[in-house]
Write a protein that holds these residues in place. Structure first.
Motif, PDB file in Angstrom:
ATOM      1  N   TYR A   1       0.891  -1.130  -0.018  1.00  0.00           N
ATOM      2  CA  TYR A   1       0.079  -0.031  -0.108  1.00  0.00           C
ATOM      3  C   TYR A   1       0.964   1.083  -0.071  1.00  0.00           C
ATOM      4  CZ  TYR A   1      -3.782   3.154   1.293  1.00  0.00           C
ATOM      5  OH  TYR A   1      -4.662   4.227   1.038  1.00  0.00           O
ATOM      6  N   TYR A   2       2.051   1.161   0.743  1.00  0.00           N
ATOM      7  CA  TYR A   2       2.790   2.478   0.908  1.00  0.00           C
ATOM      8  C   TYR A   2       3.451   2.905  -0.462  1.00  0.00           C
ATOM      9  CZ  TYR A   2       2.534   3.318   5.945  1.00  0.00           C
ATOM     10  OH  TYR A   2       2.149   3.516   7.349  1.00  0.00           O
ATOM     11  N   ARG A   3       3.786   1.557  -1.122  1.00  0.00           N
ATOM     12  CA  ARG A   3       4.438   1.771  -2.543  1.00  0.00           C
ATOM     13  C   ARG A   3       3.448   2.546  -3.306  1.00  0.00           C
ATOM     14  NH1 ARG A   3       6.366  -2.847  -6.738  1.00  0.00           N
ATOM     15  NH2 ARG A   3       7.232  -1.274  -8.283  1.00  0.00           N
ATOM     16  N   THR A   4       2.149   2.196  -3.368  1.00  0.00           N
ATOM     17  CA  THR A   4       1.196   2.700  -4.056  1.00  0.00           C
ATOM     18  C   THR A   4       0.949   4.193  -3.878  1.00  0.00           C
ATOM     19  OG1 THR A   4       0.019   0.597  -4.669  1.00  0.00           O
ATOM     20  CG2 THR A   4      -1.222   2.890  -4.861  1.00  0.00           C
ATOM     21  N   LEU A   5       0.936   4.472  -2.536  1.00  0.00           N
ATOM     22  CA  LEU A   5       0.770   5.894  -2.029  1.00  0.00           C
ATOM     23  C   LEU A   5       1.956   6.696  -2.615  1.00  0.00           C
ATOM     24  CD1 LEU A   5      -1.047   7.820  -0.367  1.00  0.00           C
ATOM     25  CD2 LEU A   5       0.385   6.768   1.794  1.00  0.00           C
ATOM     26  N   ILE A   6       3.204   6.250  -2.432  1.00  0.00           N
ATOM     27  CA  ILE A   6       4.405   6.908  -2.719  1.00  0.00           C
ATOM     28  C   ILE A   6       4.318   7.169  -4.146  1.00  0.00           C
ATOM     29  CG2 ILE A   6       6.726   7.070  -2.602  1.00  0.00           C
ATOM     30  CD1 ILE A   6       6.866   5.169  -0.327  1.00  0.00           C
TER      31      ILE A   6
ATOM     32  N   HIS B   1       7.403  15.201  -2.349  1.00  0.00           N
ATOM     33  CA  HIS B   1       8.544  14.823  -1.994  1.00  0.00           C
ATOM     34  C   HIS B   1       7.915  13.855  -1.010  1.00  0.00           C
ATOM     35  CE1 HIS B   1      11.023  17.411  -4.299  1.00  0.00           C
ATOM     36  NE2 HIS B   1      10.388  18.468  -3.647  1.00  0.00           N
ATOM     37  N   VAL B   2       8.755  12.824  -0.533  1.00  0.00           N
ATOM     38  CA  VAL B   2       8.184  11.579   0.588  1.00  0.00           C
ATOM     39  C   VAL B   2       9.409  11.309   1.369  1.00  0.00           C
ATOM     40  CG1 VAL B   2       6.887   9.392   0.688  1.00  0.00           C
ATOM     41  CG2 VAL B   2       6.441  10.919  -1.292  1.00  0.00           C
ATOM     42  N   LEU B   3       9.071  11.320   2.690  1.00  0.00           N
ATOM     43  CA  LEU B   3      10.018  10.552   3.582  1.00  0.00           C
ATOM     44  C   LEU B   3       9.143   9.200   4.111  1.00  0.00           C
ATOM     45  CD1 LEU B   3      12.267  11.737   6.337  1.00  0.00           C
ATOM     46  CD2 LEU B   3      10.503  10.035   6.979  1.00  0.00           C
ATOM     47  N   LEU B   4       9.592   8.071   4.145  1.00  0.00           N
ATOM     48  CA  LEU B   4       8.985   7.027   4.496  1.00  0.00           C
ATOM     49  C   LEU B   4       9.593   6.311   6.071  1.00  0.00           C
ATOM     50  CD1 LEU B   4       7.171   4.596   3.879  1.00  0.00           C
ATOM     51  CD2 LEU B   4       9.150   3.491   2.642  1.00  0.00           C
ATOM     52  N   ASP B   5       8.859   6.095   6.690  1.00  0.00           N
ATOM     53  CA  ASP B   5       9.266   5.946   8.149  1.00  0.00           C
ATOM     54  C   ASP B   5       8.346   4.543   8.571  1.00  0.00           C
ATOM     55  OD1 ASP B   5      10.076   5.086  10.533  1.00  0.00           O
ATOM     56  OD2 ASP B   5       9.679   7.032  11.579  1.00  0.00           O
TER      57      ASP B   5
ATOM     58  N   GLY C   1       7.741  -0.207   0.092  1.00  0.00           N
ATOM     59  CA  GLY C   1       7.850   1.134  -0.207  1.00  0.00           C
ATOM     60  C   GLY C   1       9.001   1.794  -0.822  1.00  0.00           C
ATOM     61  N   CYS C   2      10.294   0.885  -0.663  1.00  0.00           N
ATOM     62  CA  CYS C   2      11.513   1.335  -1.146  1.00  0.00           C
ATOM     63  C   CYS C   2      11.450   1.110  -2.708  1.00  0.00           C
ATOM     64  CB  CYS C   2      12.373   0.673  -0.599  1.00  0.00           C
ATOM     65  SG  CYS C   2      13.082   0.999   1.050  1.00  0.00           S
ATOM     66  N   LEU C   3      10.652   0.381  -3.434  1.00  0.00           N
ATOM     67  CA  LEU C   3      10.523   0.203  -4.795  1.00  0.00           C
ATOM     68  C   LEU C   3       9.884   1.280  -5.487  1.00  0.00           C
ATOM     69  CD1 LEU C   3       9.136  -3.639  -4.656  1.00  0.00           C
ATOM     70  CD2 LEU C   3      11.549  -2.738  -4.970  1.00  0.00           C
ATOM     71  N   ALA C   4       9.109   2.375  -4.725  1.00  0.00           N
ATOM     72  CA  ALA C   4       8.657   3.646  -5.291  1.00  0.00           C
ATOM     73  C   ALA C   4       9.806   4.752  -5.148  1.00  0.00           C
ATOM     74  CB  ALA C   4       7.414   4.122  -4.615  1.00  0.00           C
ATOM     75  N   ARG C   5      10.836   4.443  -4.805  1.00  0.00           N
ATOM     76  CA  ARG C   5      11.849   5.350  -4.612  1.00  0.00           C
ATOM     77  C   ARG C   5      11.547   6.576  -3.880  1.00  0.00           C
ATOM     78  NH1 ARG C   5      16.048   4.390  -9.680  1.00  0.00           N
ATOM     79  NH2 ARG C   5      16.283   2.062  -9.366  1.00  0.00           N
ATOM     80  N   PRO C   6      10.997   6.389  -2.225  1.00  0.00           N
ATOM     81  CA  PRO C   6      10.954   7.885  -1.665  1.00  0.00           C
ATOM     82  C   PRO C   6      12.177   8.632  -1.712  1.00  0.00           C
ATOM     83  CG  PRO C   6      11.261   5.873  -0.252  1.00  0.00           C
ATOM     84  CD  PRO C   6      11.095   5.430  -1.657  1.00  0.00           C
ATOM     85  N   ASP C   7      11.982  10.102  -1.371  1.00  0.00           N
ATOM     86  CA  ASP C   7      13.005  10.906  -1.501  1.00  0.00           C
ATOM     87  C   ASP C   7      13.929  10.451  -0.098  1.00  0.00           C
ATOM     88  OD1 ASP C   7      12.338  13.399  -3.315  1.00  0.00           O
ATOM     89  OD2 ASP C   7      10.740  12.533  -2.491  1.00  0.00           O
ATOM     90  N   TRP C   8      13.498   9.953   0.867  1.00  0.00           N
ATOM     91  CA  TRP C   8      14.222   9.670   2.043  1.00  0.00           C
ATOM     92  C   TRP C   8      13.406   8.458   2.967  1.00  0.00           C
ATOM     93  CZ3 TRP C   8      18.727  11.610   3.762  1.00  0.00           C
ATOM     94  CH2 TRP C   8      19.329  12.705   3.236  1.00  0.00           C
ATOM     95  N   ILE C   9      14.326   7.678   3.222  1.00  0.00           N
ATOM     96  CA  ILE C   9      13.613   6.613   4.095  1.00  0.00           C
ATOM     97  C   ILE C   9      14.094   6.844   5.704  1.00  0.00           C
ATOM     98  CG2 ILE C   9      13.146   4.943   2.499  1.00  0.00           C
ATOM     99  CD1 ILE C   9      15.750   3.337   3.553  1.00  0.00           C
ATOM    100  N   LYS C  10      13.524   6.370   6.845  1.00  0.00           N
ATOM    101  CA  LYS C  10      13.962   6.646   8.220  1.00  0.00           C
ATOM    102  C   LYS C  10      14.103   5.262   9.045  1.00  0.00           C
ATOM    103  CE  LYS C  10      12.755   7.336  11.776  1.00  0.00           C
ATOM    104  NZ  LYS C  10      12.745   6.396  12.986  1.00  0.00           N
TER     105      LYS C  10
ATOM    106  N   SER D   1      19.134   8.335   3.383  1.00  0.00           N
ATOM    107  CA  SER D   1      18.535   7.647   4.470  1.00  0.00           C
ATOM    108  C   SER D   1      18.870   8.296   5.619  1.00  0.00           C
ATOM    109  CB  SER D   1      19.027   6.135   4.660  1.00  0.00           C
ATOM    110  OG  SER D   1      18.894   5.497   3.304  1.00  0.00           O
ATOM    111  N   LEU D   2      17.748   8.533   6.661  1.00  0.00           N
ATOM    112  CA  LEU D   2      18.133   8.855   8.119  1.00  0.00           C
ATOM    113  C   LEU D   2      18.032   7.674   8.828  1.00  0.00           C
ATOM    114  CD1 LEU D   2      18.718  11.247   9.931  1.00  0.00           C
ATOM    115  CD2 LEU D   2      16.183  11.545   9.972  1.00  0.00           C
ATOM    116  N   ILE D   3      19.194   7.210   9.364  1.00  0.00           N
ATOM    117  CA  ILE D   3      19.147   5.993  10.105  1.00  0.00           C
ATOM    118  C   ILE D   3      19.427   6.280  11.677  1.00  0.00           C
ATOM    119  CG2 ILE D   3      20.278   3.600  10.540  1.00  0.00           C
ATOM    120  CD1 ILE D   3      21.449   3.935   7.593  1.00  0.00           C
ATOM    121  N   SER D   4      18.097   6.127  12.310  1.00  0.00           N
ATOM    122  CA  SER D   4      18.239   6.300  13.699  1.00  0.00           C
ATOM    123  C   SER D   4      19.003   5.453  14.660  1.00  0.00           C
ATOM    124  CB  SER D   4      16.763   6.562  14.192  1.00  0.00           C
ATOM    125  OG  SER D   4      16.186   5.210  14.131  1.00  0.00           O
TER     126      SER D   4
END
Length: 302
Positions: A147-152, A161-165, A174-183, A213-216
């Motif tokens: 679902y997130y892939r479709t949304l992105i 622009h999208v950040l996916l967390d 979701g990464c398959l949709a290539r968001p601008d950033w992942i966290k 990527s912003l890796i916490s």
């Protein structure tokens, strides 16, 4: 404009007890309730920073009404899709000395395909070129991992622009949709790539088209990966009271900076300060902008 999307929100209920022990009755000295869910927490952090945003979500029942009232009372605009069911409540038990805590999350109500489609239509009607969207949190029962892939894809197709967390299968899809950033956090990166070695894991992400990527890293801060360049951003020392929501506060500060046109490094420094401020507060609280600015001066960069 900044938008946040929370598919599986919650009421965050916190009990403060003398100490966390098992197989006994715990008596709370304090109780508090806050709006919860990753996207809602990001919206609350943005509100502390004085930034307008719209919090989208799927809610239901009296708990959903409570969330709507609480967010709007804080000055946060909401745009909810309603379902038949009751929004979940997540419970945290913290000791008075702020040591190790317990957190129990409910699964949440089942979301029908009709409600899922209504949210997608809502997003399509709102997104404009240059907007920032924070798509965050677990997927509720009934919502497929893709679902997130479709949304992105919908957001990016219209110039947003999208950040996916998120984590696990929703993160992978979701990464398959290539968001601008992942966290993600570090264990989530290792699970996503199948690599324990950090350098190898980052190479796998880059090969998949995920270069930002912003890796916490929890109390240690975060690792910022931006087009092949890596910085370690160290969190200032604080007296931790409740770390729940601190990662979401970090996302809020980070997106706030990106939306303003700050460099990713400066945006990350702000995110770290916001996360530290949130972790130093009771419950799911986000402190003050003055306190955040004071912490920002103590954020270290390597």
């Amino acid at each position: 404009m900044i938008y946040t999307v929370t598919l599986n929100p919650a009421i965050d209920r916190e009990y403060t007890v003398p100490e966390v022990t098992l197989d006994t009755v715990l008596r709370a000295s304090q109780t508090r309730m806050d709006p919860g869910g990753k996207g809602f927490n990001v919206a609350r952090m943005l509100n502390v920073l004085g930034e307008s945003c719209v919090a989208l979500g799927i809610v239901g029942g009296s708990s959903g009404k409570w969330l709507e009232q609480k967010l709007e009372a804080q000055g946060i605009e909401t745009s909810f899709v309603w379902l038949d069911g009751e929004t979940r409540t997540n419970t945290t038990v913290v000791p008075a000395d702020h040591g190790e805590h317990l957190k129990v999350n409910e699964a949440g109500p089942v979301v029908s395909s009709i409600v899922q489609d209504l949210l997608l239509e809502r997003v399509v009607g709102l997104v404009q070129e240059g907007d920032w969207w924070v798509v965050a949190g677990s997927l509720p029962p009934g919502v497929p991992a893709g679902y997130y892939r479709t949304l992105i894809e919908l957001i990016r197709d219209k110039g947003g622009h999208v950040l996916l967390d998120t984590s696990r299968a929703p993160l992978e899809q979701g990464c398959l949709a290539r968001p601008d950033w992942i966290k993600p956090n570090l264990p989530e990166v290792q699970a996503l790539t199948g690599e324990e070695d950090v350098d190898k894991a980052l190479n796998v992400l880059a090969d998949r088209g995920v270069r930002n990527s912003l890796i916490s890293l929890g109390k240690d801060g975060a690792m910022l990966v931006n087009e092949g360049k890596i910085n370690m951003i160290r969190s200032p020392e604080i007296v931790e009271k409740n770390p729940v929501g601190a990662g979401d506060a970090m996302v809020g500060g980070f997106v706030w900076g990106l939306h303003r046109g700050d460099s990713p490094l400066d945006a990350c420094r702000m995110g770290i300060a916001c996360g530290a401020m949130a972790a130093s507060q009771p419950g799911t609280d986000f402190g003050t902008s003055e306190g955040i600015m004071a912490l920002l001066e103590k954020v270290g960069v390597e």
